[in-house]
Scaffold this active site. Structure first.
Site, PDB file in Angstrom:
ATOM      1  N   CYS A  43     -32.601  17.972  13.083  1.00 36.89           N
ATOM      2  CA  CYS A  43     -32.749  17.221  14.330  1.00 36.89           C
ATOM      3  C   CYS A  43     -34.223  17.145  14.757  1.00 36.89           C
ATOM      4  CB  CYS A  43     -31.915  17.885  15.436  1.00 36.89           C
ATOM      5  SG  CYS A  43     -30.172  17.360  15.447  1.00 36.89           S
ATOM      6  N   ASN A  70     -25.336  13.482  -0.610  1.00 37.51           N
ATOM      7  CA  ASN A  70     -24.097  14.252  -0.671  1.00 37.51           C
ATOM      8  C   ASN A  70     -23.516  14.233   0.724  1.00 37.51           C
ATOM      9  OD1 ASN A  70     -24.453  15.048  -3.378  1.00 37.51           O
ATOM     10  ND2 ASN A  70     -25.753  16.766  -2.770  1.00 37.51           N
ATOM     11  N   HIS A  94     -27.780  13.199  15.500  1.00 40.07           N
ATOM     12  CA  HIS A  94     -27.023  14.174  14.715  1.00 40.07           C
ATOM     13  C   HIS A  94     -25.566  13.761  14.493  1.00 40.07           C
ATOM     14  CE1 HIS A  94     -26.366  18.291  13.177  1.00 40.07           C
ATOM     15  NE2 HIS A  94     -25.224  18.297  13.843  1.00 40.07           N
ATOM     16  N   SER A 101     -24.657  20.814   3.178  1.00 32.08           N
ATOM     17  CA  SER A 101     -24.646  22.002   4.021  1.00 32.08           C
ATOM     18  C   SER A 101     -24.999  21.687   5.467  1.00 32.08           C
ATOM     19  CB  SER A 101     -25.604  23.052   3.450  1.00 32.08           C
ATOM     20  OG  SER A 101     -26.864  22.488   3.200  1.00 32.08           O
ATOM     21  N   HIS A 138     -28.197  12.527   6.364  1.00 36.81           N
ATOM     22  CA  HIS A 138     -29.393  12.608   5.523  1.00 36.81           C
ATOM     23  C   HIS A 138     -29.039  12.454   4.053  1.00 36.81           C
ATOM     24  CE1 HIS A 138     -27.873  16.667   4.782  1.00 36.81           C
ATOM     25  NE2 HIS A 138     -28.741  16.793   3.797  1.00 36.81           N
ATOM     26  N   HIS A 152     -25.892  16.562   9.666  1.00 36.47           N
ATOM     27  CA  HIS A 152     -26.881  15.592  10.143  1.00 36.47           C
ATOM     28  C   HIS A 152     -27.037  14.503   9.075  1.00 36.47           C
ATOM     29  CE1 HIS A 152     -30.335  14.717  12.898  1.00 36.47           C
ATOM     30  NE2 HIS A 152     -30.555  13.882  11.903  1.00 36.47           N
ATOM     31  N   GLN A 177     -31.110  12.741  -0.114  1.00 31.57           N
ATOM     32  CA  GLN A 177     -32.181  13.438  -0.815  1.00 31.57           C
ATOM     33  C   GLN A 177     -32.794  12.531  -1.869  1.00 31.57           C
ATOM     34  OE1 GLN A 177     -31.658  17.581  -1.971  1.00 31.57           O
ATOM     35  NE2 GLN A 177     -29.578  17.549  -1.159  1.00 31.57           N
ATOM     36  N   CYS A 236     -29.641  22.687  14.437  1.00 30.98           N
ATOM     37  CA  CYS A 236     -29.738  21.863  13.212  1.00 30.98           C
ATOM     38  C   CYS A 236     -31.197  21.744  12.788  1.00 30.98           C
ATOM     39  CB  CYS A 236     -29.169  20.470  13.475  1.00 30.98           C
ATOM     40  SG  CYS A 236     -29.595  19.275  12.198  1.00 30.98           S
TER      41      CYS A 236
HETATM   42  O1  LIG Z   1     -29.868  20.552  -1.750  1.00 32.81           O
HETATM   43  P1  LIG Z   1     -28.625  20.944  -1.023  1.00 32.81           P
HETATM   44  O2  LIG Z   1     -28.071  19.867  -0.157  1.00 32.81           O
HETATM   45  O3  LIG Z   1     -28.733  22.260  -0.327  1.00 32.81           O
HETATM   46  O4  LIG Z   1     -27.552  21.185  -2.207  1.00 32.81           O
HETATM   47  C1  LIG Z   1     -26.582  20.288  -2.660  1.00 32.81           C
HETATM   48  O5  LIG Z   1     -27.147  19.229  -3.445  1.00 32.81           O
HETATM   49  C2  LIG Z   1     -27.816  19.614  -4.637  1.00 32.81           C
HETATM   50  C3  LIG Z   1     -28.233  18.359  -5.386  1.00 32.81           C
HETATM   51  O6  LIG Z   1     -27.127  17.557  -5.740  1.00 32.81           O
HETATM   52  C4  LIG Z   1     -26.933  20.513  -5.517  1.00 32.81           C
HETATM   53  O7  LIG Z   1     -27.724  21.052  -6.568  1.00 32.81           O
HETATM   54  C5  LIG Z   1     -26.314  21.663  -4.729  1.00 32.81           C
HETATM   55  O8  LIG Z   1     -25.398  22.361  -5.559  1.00 32.81           O
HETATM   56  C6  LIG Z   1     -25.607  21.097  -3.496  1.00 32.81           C
HETATM   57  O9  LIG Z   1     -25.052  22.151  -2.732  1.00 32.81           O
END
Ligand SMILES: O=P(O)(O)O[C@H]1O[C@H](CO)[C@@H](O)[C@H](O)[C@H]1O
Ligand SMILES: O=P(O)(O)O[C@H]1O[C@H](CO)[C@@H](O)[C@H](O)[C@H]1O
Lengths: 346, 346
Positions: A54, A153, A113, A161, A166, A164, A168, A51
């Site tokens: 981590c 997300n 994690h 993806s 997290h 873990h 943004q 990961c």
């Molecule tokens: O940045 P990550 O986690 O790879 O990507 C994810 O969040 C982003 C922001 O919402 C999006 O644009 C991506 O389509 C999504 O897969």
């Protein structure tokens, strides 16, 4: 009359965006033979050597994460926005574009994690809230950063993806569309009534109690009257704060506590680690005054009937406007009946 | 200068909705370890006894489909909108709602369960176009139907629950949000310039040729400058028509032909039956004049890199605004290089 409208197809008005949502309460019994998702309730190790989030591991940029013990943030290795874009404007007939600047960060909520927000302690979530505050302030004070979007997300179905824990932060020069819409409607109301539209709305909801899910001294969690997603939730501070930077220590903890309870409620709904995108909408950081703003955190979860059947926002929704089947009140009733303890611990 | 802007993060303006799209061209190399879809290229029988859309079969309403040989439409058994909702308006403080009326229909494109638009003959697709015209006209002339949304959800990933080739039509009393936005911007331009904004836009695109995919005597398929989805496409009539009701026999066929070519291009991109939601935006049917309207058909396909990796419109996109990685020009280049014959036939 209110009952009437709730049992027949109707539209509800979103006071924050000025847009309408189509509600089809009679359609709940529609059978589903379409796509289902994997339920994916896999137990995870507390540390995963592969990961890139981590502690101690090396990311794809070649950088090594510190042995962090508390929330840890860093600039996204695949930032959608870059801080040094030159200023270029293009206005060629009907082709209109301009360069955009920004800073994208990743916030690891915990070194562990295997965790998610509902499984973290209130004290640990409080540290995440403090990190959000710090980032909102620091990014917001950076030159050319006029808006700071904090979001998470959660779950593969929401494009996440890496499991873990997290979130943004994408911060940028221009004010994004959703914020512009909300600013307009908050401001119109403020100018007319010299009071926060969301304070007024909260007052009304607390009186009716139909859509309230959780309440503590400083925060309320509710299903907004105009909710789009089946189990959409909004967490609102009782005080009219423009942004999370204004929270004091006690309020930070109350915020963490209601986030924990809300996400436990979600996990308990279908006995699964509940996917969603969450985000905090708050005042821009362009140095102007935004007395009308009232910050709030929203959860947009895709699941509709079970851990494997989601609501698709497709054809009609993309071309015309959002549509939902269960009403906000039905969703609130269902959520309120769930136990307070996380299903994995009972 | 135009080249400059295309290689750095920028925002493009959607002249039809007045909203901006964030483009991050440098981000294409982002690795993907997240969710993938099943590629699902299953050969289907021409008739499926368990399909409620096949000729002669019984639907869940108990009704039996006729032994149709040409496109066949019927009222949706699980209509989100109903024609007989009583008129109720609710305006209780900040809770605002009103009942909505409408008619939802299903349009079977072909009796053959195994087909999709790219695999149908131009003559057969022409009959679908004629059915759309008929429905637009008939529904549009119905009392209290002021807008007719024709759309198709194709593929399980787009919430389609039955692979039998079919689309839907939701028609209703109120004008949906997306149409209101487009009407506003088309109208502003019309009032200023006394010409169709989309005719002008098409002129510019035909000169530049950067985003044009297909062209015949009456239609053009292109990637709009402000495209949101990775391979979003718009099909525009060359003549300034407000709605599909105005197409003559030759134009109907030209429309069918360009739809066939466009959907073959899509299938050939990743060698899969390409999922999308498509829809036709056109003038409302409320009896008012809409000289500014210029009908167009759009395709919003979710796939980004392969038959199994899609673009997620999640966190940032939901809370701030749409974002894309590959540019419209890169997408157009890729699509233009594909063979004209469907991959299953070569
Ligand atoms: O940045 P990550 O986690 O790879 O990507 C994810 O969040 C982003 C922001 O919402 C999006 O644009 C991506 O389509 C999504 O897969
Ligand atoms: O009517 P269907 O095909 O069952 O349903 C599909 O299309 C509808 C209209 O876009 C959406 O509301 C549903 O979420 C989707 O699953």
């Amino acid at each position: 009359m209110s009952e009437d409208i709730n049992s027949i197809p109707h539209r509800r008005y979103n006071i924050l965006t000025g847009e309408w949502i189509l509600v089809s309460p009679h359609r709940t019994k529609r059978p589903w033979q379409g796509k289902t998702e994997k339920s994916g309730a896999v137990e995870r190790e507390t540390y995963d050597p592969s990961c890139y989030l981590c502690p101690g591991n090396t990311r794809s940029s070649g950088e090594k994460n510190p042995e962090y013990k508390e929330p840890f943030s860093f600039v996204n290795d695949f930032s959608a926005l870059l801080p040094d874009s030159p200023k270029v404007e293009k206005h060629d007939g009907l082709l209109i574009a301009e360069t955009e600047k920004g800073i994208c960060k990743v916030v690891c909520f915990s070194p562990d994690h295997s965790l998610t927000l509902p499984l973290m302690e209130v004290e640990e979530i409080t540290k995440v809230v403090q990190m959000w505050k710090k980032e909102y302030k620091e990014l917001g004070e950076t030159e050319d950063i006029n808006y700071v979007q904090i979001f998470e997300n959660k779950g593969a179905i929401m494009g996440c993806s890496n499991p873990h824990p997290h979130g943004q932060i994408w911060s940028q020069l221009s004010i994004p569309t959703e914020i512009q819409k909300k600013t307009k409607h908050l401001k119109d109301y403020w100018e007319k009534n010299k009071t926060s539209m969301l304070s007024k709305y909260l007052e009304q909801e607390l009186e009716l109690k139909e859509r309230i899910l959780l309440e503590n001294e400083h925060f309320v969690a509710l299903i907004p009257y105009w909710a789009v997603w089946p189990y959409e939730v909004m967490i609102l501070p009782k005080k009219h704060y423009q942004h999370i930077g204004q929270l004091n220590a006690e309020e930070e903890k109350a915020f963490a506590e209601i986030i924990k309870k809300q996400t436990i409620m979600y996990d308990n709904l279908f006995g699964t680690s509940f996917p969603y995108s969450s985000g905090i909408h708050q005042a821009p950081t362009d140095g102007k005054e935004y007395p009308e703003w009232h910050f709030h955190m929203s959860f947009y979860p895709p699941l509709l009937r079970s851990a494997t059947v989601k609501k698709f926002m497709v054809g009609y929704e993309m071309f015309a406007g959002p549509q939902r089947d269960i009403t906000a009140e039905q969703a609130a009733d269902t959520l309120r009946q769930l136990p307070e303890t996380h299903y994995s611990k009972s």
